[in-house]
Scaffold this motif. Structure first.
Motif, PDB file in Angstrom:
ATOM      1  N   MET A  14       0.925  -1.554   0.036  1.00 19.58           N
ATOM      2  CA  MET A  14      -0.265  -0.174  -0.265  1.00 19.58           C
ATOM      3  C   MET A  14       0.765   1.688  -0.145  1.00 19.58           C
ATOM      4  N   ARG A  15       0.499   2.051  -0.519  1.00 15.81           N
ATOM      5  CA  ARG A  15       1.514   3.328  -0.935  1.00 15.81           C
ATOM      6  C   ARG A  15       0.588   4.773  -0.285  1.00 15.81           C
ATOM      7  N   ILE A  16       1.182   5.298   0.829  1.00 15.15           N
ATOM      8  CA  ILE A  16       0.554   6.453   1.802  1.00 15.15           C
ATOM      9  C   ILE A  16       1.584   7.958   0.810  1.00 15.15           C
ATOM     10  N   ALA A  17       0.289   9.239   1.218  1.00 14.33           N
ATOM     11  CA  ALA A  17       1.140  10.192   0.661  1.00 14.33           C
ATOM     12  C   ALA A  17       1.645  10.572   1.617  1.00 14.33           C
ATOM     13  N   ILE A  18       2.724  11.617   1.146  1.00 14.13           N
ATOM     14  CA  ILE A  18       3.656  12.003   2.841  1.00 14.13           C
ATOM     15  C   ILE A  18       3.724  13.958   1.643  1.00 14.13           C
ATOM     16  N   ASP A  19       3.114  14.289   2.503  1.00  9.54           N
ATOM     17  CA  ASP A  19       3.548  15.405   2.370  1.00  9.54           C
ATOM     18  C   ASP A  19       4.390  16.330   2.788  1.00  9.54           C
ATOM     19  N   VAL A  20       5.565  17.286   2.058  1.00  7.63           N
ATOM     20  CA  VAL A  20       6.626  17.690   3.069  1.00  7.63           C
ATOM     21  C   VAL A  20       6.153  19.386   3.096  1.00  7.63           C
ATOM     22  N   VAL A  21       6.336  19.676   4.628  1.00 10.86           N
ATOM     23  CA  VAL A  21       6.255  20.922   4.932  1.00 10.86           C
ATOM     24  C   VAL A  21       7.187  21.992   4.741  1.00 10.86           C
ATOM     25  N   ILE A  22       7.925  22.857   4.472  1.00  9.87           N
ATOM     26  CA  ILE A  22       8.856  23.098   4.025  1.00  9.87           C
ATOM     27  C   ILE A  22       9.197  24.042   3.937  1.00  9.87           C
ATOM     28  N   ALA A  23       7.751  25.518   4.810  1.00  8.59           N
ATOM     29  CA  ALA A  23       8.170  26.909   4.931  1.00  8.59           C
ATOM     30  C   ALA A  23       6.577  27.149   5.647  1.00  8.59           C
ATOM     31  N   ASN A  24       6.827  28.011   6.711  1.00  6.67           N
ATOM     32  CA  ASN A  24       5.843  28.554   7.162  1.00  6.67           C
ATOM     33  C   ASN A  24       5.885  30.067   7.039  1.00  6.67           C
ATOM     34  N   CYS A  25       5.065  31.200   7.842  1.00 11.88           N
ATOM     35  CA  CYS A  25       4.515  32.328   7.428  1.00 11.88           C
ATOM     36  C   CYS A  25       3.614  32.631   8.230  1.00 11.88           C
ATOM     37  N   THR A  26       4.411  33.969   8.911  1.00 14.91           N
ATOM     38  CA  THR A  26       2.875  34.771   9.990  1.00 14.91           C
ATOM     39  C   THR A  26       2.300  35.607   9.234  1.00 14.91           C
ATOM     40  N   MET A  27       1.333  35.594   9.479  1.00 11.70           N
ATOM     41  CA  MET A  27       0.321  37.257   9.581  1.00 11.70           C
ATOM     42  C   MET A  27      -0.735  37.177  10.125  1.00 11.70           C
ATOM     43  N   THR A  28      -0.844  38.154  10.090  1.00 12.83           N
ATOM     44  CA  THR A  28      -2.626  39.114  11.336  1.00 12.83           C
ATOM     45  C   THR A  28      -3.822  38.604  11.462  1.00 12.83           C
ATOM     46  N   LEU A  29      -4.624  38.642  11.480  1.00 12.18           N
ATOM     47  CA  LEU A  29      -5.580  37.838  11.383  1.00 12.18           C
ATOM     48  C   LEU A  29      -6.438  38.263  10.619  1.00 12.18           C
ATOM     49  N   GLU A  30      -6.066  39.838  10.467  1.00 11.27           N
ATOM     50  CA  GLU A  30      -6.720  40.902   9.440  1.00 11.27           C
ATOM     51  C   GLU A  30      -6.007  41.021   7.973  1.00 11.27           C
ATOM     52  N   GLU A  31      -5.199  40.004   7.972  1.00 13.65           N
ATOM     53  CA  GLU A  31      -4.316  39.565   6.399  1.00 13.65           C
ATOM     54  C   GLU A  31      -5.050  38.673   6.060  1.00 13.65           C
ATOM     55  N   LEU A  32      -5.020  38.018   7.187  1.00 13.70           N
ATOM     56  CA  LEU A  32      -5.990  36.194   7.155  1.00 13.70           C
ATOM     57  C   LEU A  32      -7.184  36.483   6.067  1.00 13.70           C
ATOM     58  N   ASN A  33      -8.306  37.093   7.097  1.00 12.67           N
ATOM     59  CA  ASN A  33      -9.552  37.777   6.045  1.00 12.67           C
ATOM     60  C   ASN A  33      -9.411  38.483   4.967  1.00 12.67           C
ATOM     61  N   HIS A  34      -8.101  38.297   4.801  1.00 14.61           N
ATOM     62  CA  HIS A  34      -8.652  39.266   3.062  1.00 14.61           C
ATOM     63  C   HIS A  34      -7.344  38.629   2.394  1.00 14.61           C
ATOM     64  N   LEU A  35      -6.477  37.589   2.112  1.00 16.95           N
ATOM     65  CA  LEU A  35      -6.314  36.253   1.572  1.00 16.95           C
ATOM     66  C   LEU A  35      -7.369  35.941   0.306  1.00 16.95           C
ATOM     67  N   GLN A  36      -6.587  36.430  -1.112  1.00 17.41           N
ATOM     68  CA  GLN A  36      -7.110  36.377  -2.248  1.00 17.41           C
ATOM     69  C   GLN A  36      -6.514  35.531  -2.820  1.00 17.41           C
ATOM     70  N   THR A  37      -7.052  34.875  -4.131  1.00 18.06           N
ATOM     71  CA  THR A  37      -6.121  34.070  -4.945  1.00 18.06           C
ATOM     72  C   THR A  37      -5.178  34.967  -5.619  1.00 18.06           C
ATOM     73  N   SER A  38      -4.040  34.104  -5.448  1.00 16.96           N
ATOM     74  CA  SER A  38      -3.284  34.945  -6.908  1.00 16.96           C
ATOM     75  C   SER A  38      -2.113  36.166  -5.827  1.00 16.96           C
ATOM     76  N   GLN A  39      -2.864  35.922  -5.062  1.00 17.45           N
ATOM     77  CA  GLN A  39      -1.851  36.744  -4.127  1.00 17.45           C
ATOM     78  C   GLN A  39      -0.281  36.126  -3.848  1.00 17.45           C
ATOM     79  N   ILE A  40       0.768  36.480  -3.198  1.00 18.43           N
ATOM     80  CA  ILE A  40       1.818  36.272  -3.356  1.00 18.43           C
ATOM     81  C   ILE A  40       2.096  36.269  -1.777  1.00 18.43           C
ATOM     82  N   LYS A  41       2.607  35.754  -0.961  1.00 20.37           N
ATOM     83  CA  LYS A  41       2.949  35.557   0.443  1.00 20.37           C
ATOM     84  C   LYS A  41       4.237  35.094   0.847  1.00 20.37           C
TER      85      LYS A  41
END
Length: 71
Positions: A1-28
């Motif tokens: 059986m094959r299992i999908a593995i995610d490799v988490v390579i980075a993270n970022c922080t943002m304010t709740l206001e920034e999170l609420n205003h996320l839009q498609t095609s934005q670059i973080k």
């Protein structure tokens, strides 16, 4: 059986206001992630941790710790 593995390579922080205003095609911005700790996950379960390395034009994960995963 094959299992999908995610490799988490980075993270970022943002304010709740920034999170609420996320839009498609934005670059973080994320920090430079080469030679940083990465997480190998299956769903919400942490499988292993390691370091992301780049050799020539290829990326690899050097495994440093493997967690005991239930069968």
């Amino acid at each position: 059986m094959r299992i999908a593995i995610d490799v988490v390579i980075a993270n970022c922080t943002m304010t709740l206001e920034e999170l609420n205003h996320l839009q498609t095609s934005q670059i973080k911005q994320v920090n430079d992630f080469v030679q940083s700790e990465v997480l190998l996950k299956s769903g919400n379960e942490l499988i292993a941790t390691g370091t992301l390395i780049k050799i020539d034009d290829q990326f690899y994960v050097s495994i440093e710790q493997v967690n005991n995963v239930g069968n």
